[in-house]
Design a protein around this motif. Structure first.
Motif, PDB file in Angstrom:
ATOM      1  N   SER A 386       0.817  -1.210   0.000  1.00 24.12           N
ATOM      2  CA  SER A 386       0.000   0.000   0.000  1.00 24.12           C
ATOM      3  C   SER A 386       0.852   1.262   0.000  1.00 24.12           C
ATOM      4  CB  SER A 386      -0.914   0.015   1.231  1.00 24.12           C
ATOM      5  OG  SER A 386      -0.139  -0.014   2.419  1.00 24.12           O
ATOM      6  N   ASN A 388       2.556   4.293  -1.423  1.00 26.99           N
ATOM      7  CA  ASN A 388       2.296   5.078  -2.622  1.00 26.99           C
ATOM      8  C   ASN A 388       3.562   5.830  -3.012  1.00 26.99           C
ATOM      9  OD1 ASN A 388       1.236   6.510  -4.695  1.00 26.99           O
ATOM     10  ND2 ASN A 388      -0.181   7.717  -3.477  1.00 26.99           N
ATOM     11  N   GLN A 397      -3.927  -6.092  -8.799  1.00 23.75           N
ATOM     12  CA  GLN A 397      -3.873  -6.756  -7.506  1.00 23.75           C
ATOM     13  C   GLN A 397      -3.587  -8.241  -7.699  1.00 23.75           C
ATOM     14  OE1 GLN A 397      -7.013  -6.017  -4.810  1.00 23.75           O
ATOM     15  NE2 GLN A 397      -7.184  -3.854  -5.265  1.00 23.75           N
ATOM     16  N   GLN A 420      -8.010  -0.360  -9.234  1.00 23.19           N
ATOM     17  CA  GLN A 420      -6.645  -0.860  -9.290  1.00 23.19           C
ATOM     18  C   GLN A 420      -5.805  -0.218  -8.193  1.00 23.19           C
ATOM     19  OE1 GLN A 420      -5.790   0.051 -13.489  1.00 23.19           O
ATOM     20  NE2 GLN A 420      -4.946  -1.995 -13.621  1.00 23.19           N
ATOM     21  N   HIS A 421      -4.907  -1.011  -7.658  1.00 27.56           N
ATOM     22  CA  HIS A 421      -4.016  -0.495  -6.618  1.00 27.56           C
ATOM     23  C   HIS A 421      -2.827   0.187  -7.298  1.00 27.56           C
ATOM     24  CE1 HIS A 421      -2.392  -0.170  -2.603  1.00 27.56           C
ATOM     25  NE2 HIS A 421      -1.236  -0.628  -3.049  1.00 27.56           N
TER      26      HIS A 421
END
Length: 482
Positions: A386, A388, A397, A420-421
């Motif tokens: 997670s 960024n 993912q 989307q991550h």
């Protein structure tokens, strides 16, 4: 006799129908020719309008894509700069071997404790004594072998890393990118317009230009004082709030450099973390590399080798109107194409009263696209980081291979539509800058359409723009809703 002859001629002429169709045909052909000319003129005007609008769309989009790629290049080199700092700190420890120097005393302390464990009277501790004596030389050899290997690497690689920082090669490259990208974008818009105007059907060369939303031409000599790319050089910039950008650059550099150093340490120290704990080599290594990184950032290069930063993030502005003005001024571009008037078919009958070249315009914006919707599986392991720190499109993912089909329940997990991550930060750590066509609503549109771009191609073609009088940008938007 004469009177009778005249009466006879008049009577015969009135009754004679020979040649009547010829006269009707002449008028019919004349009308048909006029209709044909009108249809041809309307068709050519419509075709020219469509071609020019397509050219304007393509020109501004091409220029916008170049600008977005320039931002992505700066974002990538920001990551590269911070990674160079991390690598330099890592290799300095490899060169100096500080962590290794503490290992013999630590392992010697373990050897001194081994007899105590052996004579403790507890079976488990008694077995621990011989194990310690067996493990100590193995760990010492492990530390020595790793230190020899990484020291050899530092001898060849560290001078390169030090030179990159000392000569500020990455910031120099970034300044060249920031200066050259607008000119490349302007050239792209021009080239797209020229190609879109072929064949020209007697109208000459179609020209194109790229403008900022503020009404300033992209590229040229003005780039040094007022760059078209919405970025700030924290080292050489001269903005009134320059100190704020310097602080932002320092914070981003510290955060990202430590992130990359942690990646280096976690990958290279993984074996020591699991099989070489007695020597404490991994903890010592991490401490010394962090110390070297702090020395690089705070003592050797506190005000140089700073990453470029984006101009004030839209989310930091107080109101929606302020954010929109900010986006229009720094992230929006207007493309205009120019072409000579369509040559009239039968200009004696049909005449275009408008003087000057025909124009068409379009608008685009560089932005960070919103993450796409994807199927995400919850349960069964997997997952993703997670943090960024930047990234590229198509980062999906992780989905368990035994999760079944999207939308179907499988075991204890479940599928869900999610974003989307991928990074969404509006900054120069994000490498997902893109371009999108948007409605042409720039407040500078009227001024742009009445200004001949100061480019060599326009002087050669003697471009003349039609006068718009007192028409405002808002009125242009109501007339042309593109």
């Amino acid at each position: 006799m004469l009177h009778s002859a005249i009466r006879s001629f008049a009577r015969d002429f009135h009754r004679d129908e020979n040649g009547v169709m010829s006269i009707i045909s002449v008028f019919a052909v004349l009308v048909l020719v006029m209709i044909l000319g009108m249809v041809m003129n309307v068709g050519r005007q419509a075709d020219g309008k469509i071609r020019m609008q397509n050219a304007a769309d393509a020109a501004v989009y091409s220029g916008g894509v170049v600008m977005a790629r320039g931002l992505n290049t700066l974002a990538f080199t920001n990551h590269l700069l911070c990674d160079v700092f991390a690598t330099t700190a890592y290799l300095r420890e490899a060169r100096d071997r500080n962590a290794e120097s503490y290992v013999p005393s630590i392992l010697a302390a373990w050897e001194r404790e081994a007899p105590i464990f052996s004579g403790s009277g507890f079976e488990k501790f008694e077995n621990l004594g011989p194990a310690i004596r067996q493990k100590v030389p193995l760990e010492q050899e492990l530390v020595r072998s790793y230190s020899d290997w990484v020291h050899a690497v530092s001898e060849s690689v560290l001078p390169i890393m030090e030179a990159i920082l000392a000569e500020e090669l990455i910031p120099q490259y970034q300044r060249a990118v920031a200066e050259a990208t607008p000119d490349i974008a302007q050239a792209a818009a021009m080239q797209v317009a020229v190609l879109s105007g072929q064949p020209d059907y007697g109208r000459g060369k179609m020209l194109g230009s790229l403008w900022r939303g503020s009404g300033v031409l992209v590229g040229g000599d003005n780039e040094l004082a007022d760059p078209s790319l919405p970025v700030v050089d924290p080292q050489l910039g001269t903005l009134p709030n320059q100190s704020e950008y310097v602080s932002i650059a320092r914070r981003q550099r510290v955060s990202l450099a430590h992130h990359y150093l942690n990646d280096w340490n976690n990958q290279t120290m993984a074996f020591f973390d699991s099989h070489g704990k007695m020597s404490q080599f991994s903890a010592l290594w991490r401490s010394f590399t962090c110390g070297y990184l702090r020395q690089l950032l705070d003592e050797e290069y506190p005000n140089t080798n700073l990453p470029f930063v984006i101009r004030v993030e839209a989310g930091d502005l107080p109101t929606a109107d302020a954010r929109n003005r900010h986006l229009d001024q720094y992230f929006t571009f207007v493309g205009v194409v120019y072409w000579k008037k369509v040559p009239e078919f039968s200009p004696v009958v049909f005449e275009n009263p408008i003087d000057g070249h025909a124009t068409a315009f379009a608008q685009a914006r560089v932005m960070i696209p919103r993450a796409r919707l994807v199927w995400a599986y919850h349960g069964g392991g997997g997952g993703s980081s997670s943090i960024n720190i930047g990234g590229v499109p198509t980062d999906l993912q992780n989905i368990s291979s035994g999760a079944g089909q999207p939308g179907q329940a499988s075991g204890a997990g479940y599928w869900e539509v999610a974003r989307q991550h991928v990074p969404a930060g509006w900054n120069l750590l994000n490498q997902r800058w893109s371009c999108q066509l948007v409605p042409a609503t720039s407040s500078s549109l009227a001024a742009i359409l009445q200004t001949v771009p100061p480019l060599p191609e326009f002087a050669e073609e003697s471009v003349v723009l039609p006068s718009l009088g007192d028409v405002s940008s808002e009125e242009i938007g109501r007339i042309n809703t593109h």
